[in-house]
Motif scaffolding. Sequence first.
Motif, mmCIF file in Angstrom:
data_model
loop_
_atom_site.group_PDB
_atom_site.id
_atom_site.type_symbol
_atom_site.label_atom_id
_atom_site.label_comp_id
_atom_site.label_asym_id
_atom_site.label_seq_id
_atom_site.Cartn_x
_atom_site.Cartn_y
_atom_site.Cartn_z
ATOM 1 N N VAL A 82 -1.768 2.244 -6.510
ATOM 2 C CA VAL A 82 -2.095 3.091 -7.662
ATOM 3 C C VAL A 82 -1.279 2.666 -8.868
ATOM 4 O O VAL A 82 -1.801 2.495 -9.982
ATOM 5 C CB VAL A 82 -1.858 4.574 -7.320
ATOM 6 N N GLY A 83 0.028 2.487 -8.683
ATOM 7 C CA GLY A 83 0.857 2.025 -9.788
ATOM 8 C C GLY A 83 0.459 0.646 -10.263
ATOM 9 O O GLY A 83 0.464 0.361 -11.473
ATOM 10 N N ALA A 84 0.086 -0.243 -9.335
ATOM 11 C CA ALA A 84 -0.335 -1.592 -9.721
ATOM 12 C C ALA A 84 -1.646 -1.561 -10.493
ATOM 13 O O ALA A 84 -1.846 -2.341 -11.444
ATOM 14 C CB ALA A 84 -0.471 -2.456 -8.470
ATOM 15 N N LEU A 85 -2.558 -0.674 -10.110
ATOM 16 C CA LEU A 85 -3.823 -0.557 -10.833
ATOM 17 C C LEU A 85 -3.597 -0.061 -12.255
ATOM 18 O O LEU A 85 -4.187 -0.576 -13.211
ATOM 19 C CB LEU A 85 -4.759 0.382 -10.076
ATOM 20 N N LEU A 86 -2.728 0.936 -12.415
ATOM 21 C CA LEU A 86 -2.440 1.449 -13.754
ATOM 22 C C LEU A 86 -1.693 0.416 -14.606
ATOM 23 O O LEU A 86 -1.813 0.422 -15.829
ATOM 24 C CB LEU A 86 -1.621 2.739 -13.649
ATOM 25 N N TRP A 130 0.822 -1.203 0.000
ATOM 26 C CA TRP A 130 0.000 0.000 0.000
ATOM 27 C C TRP A 130 0.860 1.259 0.000
ATOM 28 O O TRP A 130 0.512 2.253 -0.630
ATOM 29 C CB TRP A 130 -0.923 0.003 1.217
ATOM 30 N N VAL A 131 1.978 1.202 0.693
ATOM 31 C CA VAL A 131 2.868 2.354 0.764
ATOM 32 C C VAL A 131 4.258 1.922 0.302
ATOM 33 O O VAL A 131 4.837 0.981 0.854
ATOM 34 C CB VAL A 131 2.950 2.938 2.190
ATOM 35 N N ARG A 132 4.756 2.601 -0.722
ATOM 36 C CA ARG A 132 6.108 2.355 -1.215
ATOM 37 C C ARG A 132 6.656 3.667 -1.769
ATOM 38 O O ARG A 132 6.057 4.277 -2.661
ATOM 39 C CB ARG A 132 6.141 1.289 -2.308
ATOM 40 N N ILE A 133 7.789 4.108 -1.250
ATOM 41 C CA ILE A 133 8.384 5.374 -1.668
ATOM 42 C C ILE A 133 9.527 5.087 -2.635
ATOM 43 O O ILE A 133 10.468 4.365 -2.287
ATOM 44 C CB ILE A 133 8.914 6.165 -0.450
ATOM 45 N N PRO A 134 9.456 5.597 -3.868
ATOM 46 C CA PRO A 134 10.574 5.403 -4.808
ATOM 47 C C PRO A 134 11.844 6.056 -4.273
ATOM 48 O O PRO A 134 11.803 7.132 -3.677
ATOM 49 C CB PRO A 134 10.082 6.087 -6.096
#
Length: 727
Positions: free
Chosen positions: A563-567, A449-453
């Motif tokens: 969000v990135g996984a959904l896209l 759910w939370v991942r910071i690049p």
Amino acid sequence: MATGSNLESVNNKRGGGTIEPKVPPFVPKTGYNPRDLRSWAKRTGFVSDYSGEAGTSGSEKFEPFQLRGRKENEPKIEIDPVVGRMRDNRGIEIQPASHGGVGLEENVKKENEPVLALNPDGERKVGMRGNGNGNGSNGNGSNGHGVSAVAPMQDEKYDEENVVQDEVKVDLFPEGVEPVVDGGWKGPSELKCGLKENPGFVSLIYYGLQHYLSLAGSLVLIPLVMVPVMGGTDKDTATVISTMLFISGITTILHSYFGTRLPLVQGSSFVYLAPALVIINAQDYRNLTEHKFRHIMRELQGAIIVGSIFQCILGFSGLMSILLRLINPVVVAPTVAAVGLAFFSYGFSQAGICLEITVPQIALVLLFTLHLRGVSIFGRHLFRIYAVPLSVSLVWIFASFLTAGGVYNYKGCNPDIPSSNILTDACRQHAYTMKHCRADSDALSTAAWVRIPYPLQWGIPIFHFRTSIVMVIVSLVASVDSVGTYRTTSLQVNSRPPTRGVVSRGIALEGLCSILAGLWGSGTGSTTLTENVHTINSTKVASRIVVELGAVFLIIFSFIGKVGALLASIPQALAAAVLCFMWALTVTLGLSTLQYAQSASFRNMTIVGVALFLGMSIPSYFQQYQPESSLILPSYLLPYAAASSGPFHSGLKQLDFAINALMSMNMVVTLLVAFLLDNTVPGSKEERGVYIWSRAEDVAADASLQSEYSLPKKVAWCCCWLKCLGV
């Protein structure tokens, strides 16, 4: 009677002859260049209309000011084409009066008539004829010789917006532009929100999300093209998308504060997609099976960092200011158009795999953009603004239903096995089709759910001479693309283009932002998105704070791994269908810059046509050399595999790869041809459409321009050393 006796006494003294008025000889005003004034009038839009028709290379047509409420017998006020000021066609301003009382009666009638005159310093003043301040002692407007006197103008400030003569209203500002209190120009009146305006908290959030939703295709679709080719998984695609959102948000804020300060979104441009595909399909990486994605990503990172350093040097050293003299619309137009045309082999070749979802996608985006663009819902043109995200959402939902219903099942063909190792042709084709049509992603269930690049998340970058040379030239192409976007956007926002120093500063900051993209590993460099021009034109919102707030939302979304996984679950075929529209839009936006030149000129038509044709034909010659590999490449990747098997052979493998790669890219060849022809074939400035940038002294004297382009006061003191470089 007193006036008549005065006239008789004067006539008696001169022997009864008629005294003609003594008009001093005309002395032309010195200290100005008429050409500069014409250029000023054209730059600022002071003239109501300028004709750029074919065949008018050196002449400008100045239409008269718009007269509101003018009567039929009243004079027409026009603009002097030399000095750029109003010219009255009423004939002689000072006329001798006839004998007797006839001339005097005419003068008395004109006592209270307003006149428009110029002070010696060129300032416009409105005065009255015969107001009692004449040189004569009789106080009736006569100078004692039967000639009506012109009274000195009162020192009252005239209305800067309008000069009223009886019922005549003359606009001193161009159509669609309004004056501001502290001087300068305000943005076009049709804008809902100008450059420095704050629409309020609620509207600010709405406009910020709206601005980036209209650019969704440019922000998130590039990883869907690159990562699968690099051998990455759905999880890798989701991570790259989140990284791109993070880098786009950070670089947009940096550019808004330290760059050109125009409302421009920074992101992964299509300019970097072609060289990325060339590096991905290098012979050294074709047969890699273990850690292929990470190895290619590190190679891309190193090449992007080197190319970005060159772009920084180009901007901060002041070389970009010199190069701007050679970059004109005739160069920018075919170069940007070639960026979109370069991917014609990918577009429908991938979209045609799943016609049941791609054809509706193309039809919907065209329907919303063209046929329903004028439909207003709740006072907003939703179809025109949200054409891409709205059509993608509808078709994406439809593809999800097809996937859940079992239409896109693999039927025993394992998608994890490379297509070259599947013995049955039917199974290979079926697995390839299903993988491009399914609207699901394994990363959606496994993503955090939370991942910071973070920087260097793929490992230490790899630096090679061959790939670095390719990215250096591509960064130059990206700079040319950004120059055209700066110019067009500035005219949309405030009708004043930036100075050469501001443009150099923007290019230098783009290079710095691309270094960040290389360190974080987004796969492409960061540059100004050309689609900004279309977005501002559609939304009518050009506020700097709106773009900054939208960038903050991008950073927040990048921290949410889901969000990135959904896209990442968007079908690849659906992404290709959207890109068919996005790349076509890039072509038209590039060609639209020809409006600043004489597009009907035979010289310009020949240069643009030859540049585009050779830009497509020469790379086709280099791309015909098939790669020497046992791995079966998709047809759309064959043009980008010519770098390792091209016709150029010098004995140096690094140089051979660089030359073959550069000559196989359409935008590079187009830029070289257009740049060479436009700067060697004779042509006037009007014909070439030479970009006219604002001068530094104009910005320093204009408070509004200074607040638009100058650095914020809080950070300007630490960048004062850039002034010596003109940046």
